[in-house]
Scaffold this active site. Structure first.
Site, mmCIF file in Angstrom:
data_model
loop_
_atom_site.group_PDB
_atom_site.id
_atom_site.type_symbol
_atom_site.label_atom_id
_atom_site.label_comp_id
_atom_site.label_asym_id
_atom_site.label_seq_id
_atom_site.Cartn_x
_atom_site.Cartn_y
_atom_site.Cartn_z
ATOM 1 N N SER A 68 0.813 -1.221 0.000
ATOM 2 C CA SER A 68 0.000 0.000 0.000
ATOM 3 C C SER A 68 0.848 1.273 0.000
ATOM 4 O O SER A 68 0.323 2.368 -0.175
ATOM 5 C CB SER A 68 -0.941 0.007 1.215
ATOM 6 O OG SER A 68 -0.205 0.126 2.415
ATOM 7 N N ASN A 69 2.172 1.141 0.199
ATOM 8 C CA ASN A 69 3.062 2.304 0.149
ATOM 9 C C ASN A 69 3.348 2.746 -1.285
ATOM 10 O O ASN A 69 3.720 3.895 -1.535
ATOM 11 C CB ASN A 69 4.434 1.997 0.786
ATOM 12 C CG ASN A 69 4.359 1.609 2.254
ATOM 13 O OD1 ASN A 69 5.176 0.837 2.727
ATOM 14 N ND2 ASN A 69 3.383 2.126 2.985
ATOM 15 N N GLN A 71 1.792 3.492 -3.859
ATOM 16 C CA GLN A 71 0.961 4.520 -4.482
ATOM 17 C C GLN A 71 1.568 5.914 -4.326
ATOM 18 O O GLN A 71 1.240 6.831 -5.051
ATOM 19 C CB GLN A 71 -0.444 4.400 -3.846
ATOM 20 C CG GLN A 71 -1.350 5.569 -3.922
ATOM 21 C CD GLN A 71 -1.355 6.348 -2.620
ATOM 22 O OE1 GLN A 71 -0.446 6.207 -1.786
ATOM 23 N NE2 GLN A 71 -2.366 7.174 -2.440
ATOM 24 N N CYS A 189 -2.261 8.745 8.271
ATOM 25 C CA CYS A 189 -2.339 8.512 6.831
ATOM 26 C C CYS A 189 -3.180 7.282 6.518
ATOM 27 O O CYS A 189 -3.972 7.273 5.589
ATOM 28 C CB CYS A 189 -0.921 8.351 6.287
ATOM 29 S SG CYS A 189 -0.829 7.807 4.612
ATOM 30 N N CYS A 253 14.407 24.829 23.147
ATOM 31 C CA CYS A 253 15.266 25.872 22.594
ATOM 32 C C CYS A 253 15.311 27.169 23.389
ATOM 33 O O CYS A 253 16.116 28.042 23.093
ATOM 34 C CB CYS A 253 14.892 26.190 21.146
ATOM 35 S SG CYS A 253 13.389 27.162 20.962
HETATM 36 ZN ZN LIG Z 1 11.609 25.791 20.676
#
Ligand SMILES: [Zn+2]
Length: 257
Positions: A68-69, A71, A189, A253
């Site tokens: 099925s990948n 496609q 998906c 961050c």
């Molecule tokens: Zn960040």
């Protein structure tokens, strides 16, 4: 580094572009990119990044090729079904251009191993399909000071963001999505469906942004566009771009801002 006459021929259409040029092509040949996820986004991204002459590629995917990948995952063929995506991608790459160096891993990315899997990369391109993996990759990129392109697609909408959370004033992927998704590990998906060419658009656009990031400071292709999220609408069709502000409380961050 100097490029051989065979390589100059191969990349002639790049080199003739003033926005790339010989210096830009040398930069690409000297670059290392880690591609995390070799699915609907990683497949076309790998094709265009390899075609662009990026010297070394690290390919990471723990999945097996399923029928099925095919496609949308354009590097795999019927005979790859049942084999690992990482080793199948290496086979595609060897057939395509044996001058490129490739490292493959079939490990599943976790917060514990992410740093070692992206080590040495000039850029990471993440096309995986779940938040837990994307956040682990993003956090490792911030910690290592490696830029990240994060790309996602579902149904007819795609997103491509360029993140440099290690730089002052710039957001990381975690600033964008927050902490709520660390535990999430779903592949929407399979539930939602996807037009194959839509994944191709998002993947090839991510590859184009990757070239832009790698050539920043060497050529005139344009600025990397950190902290910008491009939203691709396949039905309209169209694209819009928004700027994501760094989160002053981001646990990945904020300390480096
Ligand atoms: Zn960040």
């Amino acid at each position: 580094m100097t490029l051989s006459s065979a390589r100059l021929d191969r990349f002639a259409r790049h080199i003739v572009l003033p926005e790339v040029g010989g210096a830009g092509q040398v930069r690409l040949a000297e670059s290392r990119v880690a591609i995390i996820g070799l699915g609907g986004i990683g497949s076309p991204a790998l094709q265009y990044l390899a075609a662009s002459g990026i010297g070394r590629l690290a390919l990471v995917d723990d999945d097996i090729v399923d029928v099925s990948n095919l496609q949308r995952q354009t590097i795999f063929t019927t005979r790859d079904v049942g084999y690992g995506k990482a080793v199948s991608a290496r086979r595609w790459l060897a057939n395509f251009d044996d001058a490129l160096q490739v490292d493959v891993s079939d490990a599943r990315i976790t917060p514990e191993n992410a740093a070692s899997l992206i080590a040495g990369a000039d850029l990471v391109l993440d096309g995986t399909d779940n938040f837990a993996t994307r956040l682990a990759v993003s956090d490792a990129c911030v910690a290592a000071g490696i830029p990240l392109l994060s790309a996602a697609v579902g149904r007819f909408q795609g997103q491509v963001g360029a993140w440099a959370g290690h730089l002052p004033q710039e957001a990381c992927y975690r600033c964008f999505v927050g902490d709520a998704f660390d535990a999430e590990d779903c592949d929407t998906c399979a539930d939602d469906g996807m037009l194959g060419a839509m994944a191709g658009w998002v993947g090839s656009f991510a590859a184009m942004q990757a070239v832009k990031v790698l050539l920043a400071g060497v050529s005139t292709l344009g600025a990397p566009g950190w902290s910008r999220l491009h939203i691709l609408d396949g039905l309209e069709p169209g694209m819009r771009t928004i700027r994501i502000a760094p989160d002053p409380a981001c646990k990945a961050c904020a300390a480096s801002d």
